[in-house]
Design a protein around this motif. Structure first.
Motif: not given
Length: 328
Positions: A197, A199, A314-315, A317-322
């Motif tokens: 994750r 930020t 990717r995390s 960009a999406t604000g989510a855990e990958v």
């Protein structure tokens, strides 16, 4: 012993200005040819004179030089893969600046093209005696089972005219300083995280980041990296019975290393004599070529690092855990 004969792509850049002298000083290596960007012939000639090397007009001309055994590639990030592939096609071994690739897919392309040639991503700190001693201490079990890695690399950087801030050239903190920060837990745990994750603080590119890597079974890494604050370059291994801290992971050639070990028995510091990580890297690369062995930073390691870098991007960009157990 015949020296490994080096040609350099991107010889007029900043990082090449640190690596070329180190190659030149290292027994068993010789800089024989350089090539710089179009319009930098005069600068390339000045560089060449310092090493008694010849100048080629263009990168393809250097790759066609039969007297070049290996290429050091110090180009902008997005040029690493195409010129690595062209160098391999020309039969040259390749030491390529990090990040070697910006994706796992491109790592696979490089591995397929390498055949029996040596290709290594230039994580120079991995070859420094300080790094080797930290790895020995970790493996000794003195601090117990490794549970947490803290890693940071940051320095404030001028923006104007700096390719590190050009998105078209693969700029941004993640692929410049961040890959060092997440390389540390990857080799320390000798594993890929299950999930990440991140930020970012971004403008046109990411400038700073904080991230967590979950290695499972209560094992974590916590990272920060930046091109807008610093300087900061340290890592720490927290085990079940103590910790190992490296105060400056990317030491200058004239800077003594310091490792601090803390356990229930007390605190001690170990000093590591100053030396040049780039010289150690050049010597290790030449040995891998001569002995026909897999280098310390293998293509498998590079693929793992690229996967993690992609996942962090990717995390953010999406604000989510990958979840890395699901291929990107």
């Amino acid at each position: 012993m015949e020296p490994l004969r080096w040609g350099v792509l991107g010889a007029t850049g900043h990082i090449a200005g640190r690596v070329l002298p180190a190659i030149h000083r290292t027994v068993g290596n010789a800089v024989v040819a350089v090539a710089g960007r179009e319009g930098r012939r005069e600068r390339a000639e000045r560089v060449a004179r310092a090493f008694g090397a010849r100048v080629h007009d263009g990168y393809d001309a250097l790759l066609g030089d039969p007297d070049v055994d290996a290429v050091y590639l110090a180009l902008p990030n997005t040029l690493h893969v195409p010129w690595t592939l062209r160098a391999l096609d020309a039969g040259k071994h390749v030491l390529v600046e990090k990040p070697m690739t910006l994706s796992e897919e491109d790592c696979v392309r490089v591995e397929r093209a390498a055949a029996d040639l040596v290709v290594m991503e230039a994580y120079m700190y991995r070859f420094h005696p300080q790094q080797k001693r930290a790895a020995e201490l970790l493996a000794s079990g003195e601090i117990g089972e490794l549970r947490l890695v803290r890693s940071a690399f940051a320095y404030p950087t001028a923006v104007e005219g700096n390719i590190r801030f050009d998105p078209a050239l693969g700029g941004g903190a993640t692929w410049d300083v961040g890959c060092y920060a997440f390389d540390v837990p990857l080799w320390a745990f000798d594993a890929e995280p299950r999930a990440v994750r991140a930020t970012f603080h971004s403008r046109e590119v990411d400038l700073s980041a904080v991230a967590t890597l979950d290695f499972g079974d209560g094992r974590w890494a916590v990272l920060d990296y930046s091109l807008e604050y610093g300087p900061r370059a340290a890592y720490e291994f927290q085990g079940t019975r103590g910790s190992i801290s490296v105060r400056n992971a990317w030491t200058r050639p004239d800077e003594e290393g310091v490792i601090t070990v803390v356990t229930l028995d007390g605190v001690r510091e170990e000093a590591v004599p100053a030396s040049d990580a780039y010289e150690h890297q050049a010597a290790a690369f030449a040995e891998a070529v001569r002995e026909k062995v897999t280098p310390l930073v293998s293509l498998a390691h590079s693929a793992r690092t690229a996967r993690v870098g992609e996942a962090l991007v990717r995390s953010a960009a999406t604000g989510a855990e990958v979840d890395l157990r699901r291929r990107l």
